[in-house]
Motif scaffolding. Structure first.
Motif, PDB file in Angstrom:
ATOM      1  N   MET A   1       0.838  -1.168   0.000  1.00  0.00           N
ATOM      2  CA  MET A   1       0.000   0.000   0.000  1.00  0.00           C
ATOM      3  C   MET A   1       0.894   1.246   0.000  1.00  0.00           C
ATOM      4  O   MET A   1       1.833   1.326   0.765  1.00  0.00           O
ATOM      5  CB  MET A   1      -0.833  -0.012   1.271  1.00  0.00           C
ATOM      6  N   THR A   2       0.653   2.130  -0.860  1.00  0.00           N
ATOM      7  CA  THR A   2       1.477   3.326  -0.927  1.00  0.00           C
ATOM      8  C   THR A   2       0.742   4.472  -0.255  1.00  0.00           C
ATOM      9  O   THR A   2      -0.408   4.737  -0.574  1.00  0.00           O
ATOM     10  CB  THR A   2       1.753   3.695  -2.383  1.00  0.00           C
ATOM     11  N   TYR A   3       1.419   5.099   0.661  1.00  0.00           N
ATOM     12  CA  TYR A   3       0.805   6.225   1.323  1.00  0.00           C
ATOM     13  C   TYR A   3       1.363   7.513   0.759  1.00  0.00           C
ATOM     14  O   TYR A   3       2.549   7.605   0.458  1.00  0.00           O
ATOM     15  CB  TYR A   3       1.103   6.185   2.828  1.00  0.00           C
ATOM     16  N   THR A   4       0.510   8.461   0.641  1.00  0.00           N
ATOM     17  CA  THR A   4       0.982   9.773   0.277  1.00  0.00           C
ATOM     18  C   THR A   4       1.705  10.323   1.492  1.00  0.00           C
ATOM     19  O   THR A   4       1.239  10.188   2.605  1.00  0.00           O
ATOM     20  CB  THR A   4      -0.218  10.690  -0.046  1.00  0.00           C
ATOM     21  N   ARG A   5       2.839  10.909   1.230  1.00  0.00           N
ATOM     22  CA  ARG A   5       3.586  11.466   2.368  1.00  0.00           C
ATOM     23  C   ARG A   5       2.840  12.669   2.904  1.00  0.00           C
ATOM     24  O   ARG A   5       2.489  13.573   2.157  1.00  0.00           O
ATOM     25  CB  ARG A   5       4.987  11.858   1.929  1.00  0.00           C
ATOM     26  N   ARG A 187      -9.240  -4.829  -1.217  1.00  0.00           N
ATOM     27  CA  ARG A 187      -8.076  -4.507  -0.402  1.00  0.00           C
ATOM     28  C   ARG A 187      -8.523  -4.255   1.020  1.00  0.00           C
ATOM     29  O   ARG A 187      -9.423  -3.484   1.258  1.00  0.00           O
ATOM     30  CB  ARG A 187      -7.370  -3.282  -0.934  1.00  0.00           C
ATOM     31  N   TRP A 188      -7.886  -4.904   1.920  1.00  0.00           N
ATOM     32  CA  TRP A 188      -8.163  -4.666   3.313  1.00  0.00           C
ATOM     33  C   TRP A 188      -7.212  -3.589   3.808  1.00  0.00           C
ATOM     34  O   TRP A 188      -6.003  -3.752   3.762  1.00  0.00           O
ATOM     35  CB  TRP A 188      -7.966  -5.936   4.116  1.00  0.00           C
ATOM     36  N   VAL A 189      -7.796  -2.529   4.257  1.00  0.00           N
ATOM     37  CA  VAL A 189      -6.956  -1.455   4.770  1.00  0.00           C
ATOM     38  C   VAL A 189      -6.486  -1.816   6.166  1.00  0.00           C
ATOM     39  O   VAL A 189      -5.335  -1.694   6.511  1.00  0.00           O
ATOM     40  CB  VAL A 189      -7.755  -0.147   4.815  1.00  0.00           C
ATOM     41  N   ASP A 190      -7.421  -2.264   6.933  1.00  0.00           N
ATOM     42  CA  ASP A 190      -7.049  -2.653   8.272  1.00  0.00           C
ATOM     43  C   ASP A 190      -7.261  -4.150   8.393  1.00  0.00           C
ATOM     44  O   ASP A 190      -8.323  -4.657   8.090  1.00  0.00           O
ATOM     45  CB  ASP A 190      -7.926  -1.929   9.291  1.00  0.00           C
ATOM     46  N   THR A 191      -6.257  -4.819   8.839  1.00  0.00           N
ATOM     47  CA  THR A 191      -6.341  -6.276   8.841  1.00  0.00           C
ATOM     48  C   THR A 191      -7.273  -6.780   9.913  1.00  0.00           C
ATOM     49  O   THR A 191      -7.599  -7.943   9.936  1.00  0.00           O
ATOM     50  CB  THR A 191      -4.956  -6.880   9.055  1.00  0.00           C
ATOM     51  N   ASP A 192      -7.680  -5.908  10.807  1.00  0.00           N
ATOM     52  CA  ASP A 192      -8.603  -6.374  11.834  1.00  0.00           C
ATOM     53  C   ASP A 192      -9.890  -6.907  11.209  1.00  0.00           C
ATOM     54  O   ASP A 192     -10.503  -7.816  11.711  1.00  0.00           O
ATOM     55  CB  ASP A 192      -8.967  -5.225  12.769  1.00  0.00           C
ATOM     56  N   GLY A 193     -10.275  -6.282  10.134  1.00  0.00           N
ATOM     57  CA  GLY A 193     -11.545  -6.654   9.537  1.00  0.00           C
ATOM     58  C   GLY A 193     -11.529  -7.976   8.820  1.00  0.00           C
ATOM     59  O   GLY A 193     -12.548  -8.629   8.721  1.00  0.00           O
TER      60      GLY A 193
ATOM     61  N   VAL B 135       4.045  -3.667   8.656  1.00  0.00           N
ATOM     62  CA  VAL B 135       4.530  -2.299   8.415  1.00  0.00           C
ATOM     63  C   VAL B 135       3.373  -1.413   7.966  1.00  0.00           C
ATOM     64  O   VAL B 135       3.180  -0.299   8.468  1.00  0.00           O
ATOM     65  CB  VAL B 135       5.646  -2.301   7.347  1.00  0.00           C
ATOM     66  N   ALA B 136       2.581  -1.931   7.038  1.00  0.00           N
ATOM     67  CA  ALA B 136       1.450  -1.148   6.534  1.00  0.00           C
ATOM     68  C   ALA B 136       0.491  -0.818   7.672  1.00  0.00           C
ATOM     69  O   ALA B 136      -0.036   0.297   7.759  1.00  0.00           O
ATOM     70  CB  ALA B 136       0.729  -1.925   5.446  1.00  0.00           C
ATOM     71  N   ARG B 137       0.319  -1.771   8.537  1.00  0.00           N
ATOM     72  CA  ARG B 137      -0.612  -1.545   9.651  1.00  0.00           C
ATOM     73  C   ARG B 137      -0.067  -0.498  10.618  1.00  0.00           C
ATOM     74  O   ARG B 137      -0.777   0.426  11.016  1.00  0.00           O
ATOM     75  CB  ARG B 137      -0.826  -2.877  10.374  1.00  0.00           C
TER      76      ARG B 137
END
Lengths: 373, 156
Positions: A1-5, A187-193, B135-137
């Motif tokens: 996942m690429t985050y914008t800085r 895509r799961w953003v948060d793996t908790d889900g 890391v992503a988390r």
């Protein structure tokens, strides 16, 4: 996942790092040997203490007459979640499990999907990396689901899923089942889900691995909330009012269907339309068993999982006719749970007959029916 | 490739290690953390076998910082308990260190490696010995937490 800085965070990091003092001298050999000596002493102390404790435990005066004669059973971990299933046959009945009796998910139920690298394919955006953290299970947070590009299901392709569209668990499940060899984009953003969702979807690790092999990197995406997960979670946790939440499992041939049934108060009706399930917003899709509130029903079928004993998604799709069951129920005009379930049983019966199999029959449904509104 | 001596490796990495430690525990304790990490590293039998020595050192500093954090928080709790008079902490000044203090050591490490050292998630994962997913988390949670603090600060 690429985050914008984030420039503000970047400035913050810069500010902190710029406070760094000059590096210290490399610790000399004397210091290191002193540390090593100290470590050896500590280790020796620990070993001695352990030996002493072992001696005390083994000593006759410590156990007295209670000399251990029984070896403690090995800890094998909690049993995996098992819903009662029917044995197929002429006398088979639909079983009922009160939601409050369903044990919480065990670590074995939680799926681990590690390091499935995401990618871009020729046919569109696709799956992103997933990792499941069992320690965080149960917390439903955000999820990115980019839609489904089915390889072989025109029903899904025809206007129900588009890239970037929020789609429901039912769609996800259908997508997974019908497109194991096709493309999938979520895509799961948060793996908790994911643990909750995948567990709800009834997918095995093998299925996930099959899916994982076919996934590719997704392109630019947006984070979206999928409230259905929360609804399912609450059902699974038995948060519905007493007597209203029910899990029904039944068997047909080699197929198993698990239904989560709960009261529903739909704000509107239609596939993919938002619903309100006892305060928990959700979305229904054609592959989630549905109900028809046109006659004032307050009941609904929330979830639908079908799988075969070998947990093969392909087998389930071809043999268990998941979509067929769902569509059949959707086409009924069930005004109550009873009606819907009867229709379901009828469908199962007819499907089984077509396959020359003994079908389970609906002989009793000890459900607590909510009052019709 | 010929393996560098300990002193050479340290001299080339020392500044980076101290920067990392500063981000993790603050400037006052950064040198101590680096020193302790180095002592631990050089006394370790696995150091000689480390394939990526720079990553090994980074990981050692992060681990040391985590231990430092645990012991200092215990110490702080003891001191608060022992203190008879009420100490009113001055939290009116939200400086960078206070903001970063809201994050776990791992989250800070991920942020620093990605923001300061321009590592991507994969190499960050390798440096820290965790998965890319982790890391992503950490990154996502750190972002969310920092944004929350920074936004509150702006609105306050």
């Amino acid at each position: 996942m690429t985050y914008t800085r984030d420039p503000e965070i970047a400035a913050l990091i810069d500010e902190v790092v710029s406070m760094a003092p000059p590096p210290p001298e490399l610790p000399n050999a004397r210091t290191r040997s002193r540390v090593r000596r100290r470590s050896t002493l500590v280790l020796g102390g620990v070993v001695l203490a352990g030996a002493l404790v072992a001696l005390l435990i083994a000593a006759p005066w410590s156990s007295g007459s209670r000399k251990p004669s029984i070896i403690a059973p090995a800890i094998t971990g909690p049993e995996p979640l098992q819903l009662p299933l029917l044995v197929p046959g002429p006398d088979a009945t639909i079983d009922r499990v009160d939601i409050n009796d369903v044990p919480p998910p065990t670590p074995q139920d939680v799926m681990y999907v590690q390091e499935y690298s995401a990618g871009t394919s020729e046919s569109g955006p696709h799956l992103e990396v997933m990792t499941v953290d069992s320690s965080a299970r149960g917390k439903v947070q955000t999820l990115e689901f980019l839609g489904c590009n089915p390889a072989g299901d025109p029903g899904l392709a025809a206007g129900h899923q588009h890239d970037g569209e929020i789609i429901s668990l039912g769609s996800l499940q259908a997508c997974l089942i019908t497109n194991v060899e096709g493309s999938l984009s979520l895509r799961w953003v948060d793996t908790d889900g994911i643990s909750v969702m995948l567990r709800s979807a009834g997918l095995s690790v093998d299925e996930l691995e099959t899916i994982g092999r076919g996934v590719r990197r997704s392109t630019g995406t947006q984070t979206v909330e999928v409230p259905l997960l929360r609804g399912l979670e609450e059902v699974a946790e038995g948060k519905l009012p007493d007597g209203l939440g029910t899990v029904i499992s039944f068997h047909q041939g080699t197929c198993t269907y698990d239904l989560v049934v709960g009261p529903a108060n739909p704000s509107s009706f239609g596939f993919g339309e938002p619903i309100d399930v006892n305060g928990a917003a959700g979305r229904l899709h054609e592959n989630v068993l549905n109900w028809n509130p046109a006659r004032g029903s307050t009941a609904g079928l929330l979830g639908h999982v079908g799988h075969t004993p070998d947990d093969s998604a392909t087998t389930a799709a071809t043999e268990c006719d998941l979509a067929g069951v769902a569509r059949q129920v959707i086409q009924t005009d069930g005004a109550t749970w009873q009606h819907t379930l009867d229709a379901l049983g009828d469908h199962v019966h007819r499907a089984s007959t077509a396959n020359n199999e003994q079908a389970p029959t609906v002989t009793s449904l000890p459900l607590t029916l909510p009052p019709a509104s | 490739m010929e393996r560098q001596s300990d002193a050479e490796i340290y001299s080339t990495s020392a500044k980076d290690l101290v920067r990392l430690a500063t981000g993790l525990v603050g400037p006052s304790d950064a040198q101590d953390v680096v020193s302790a990490a180095m002592v631990r590293v050089l006394s370790s039998s696995s150091w000689a076998r480390a394939r990526d020595q720079r990553a090994y050192l980074f990981r050692a500093v992060v681990n040391e910082a985590r231990m430092h954090q645990r012991s200092s928080s215990r110490r702080a709790a003891r001191e608060r308990k022992a203190s008879s008079s009420e100490v009113v902490e001055d939290l009116t000044t939200i400086d960078a260190l206070v903001v970063l203090d809201a994050l776990s050591v791992r989250q800070r490490a991920v942020l620093i490696l990605i923001y300061w050292y321009d590592q991507d998630q994969q190499s960050t994962a390798e440096m820290l010995g965790i998965t890319r997913g982790a890391v992503a988390r950490h990154l996502a949670r750190a972002h969310a937490r920092l944004r929350e603090i920074l936004d509150n600060d702006i609105h306050a």
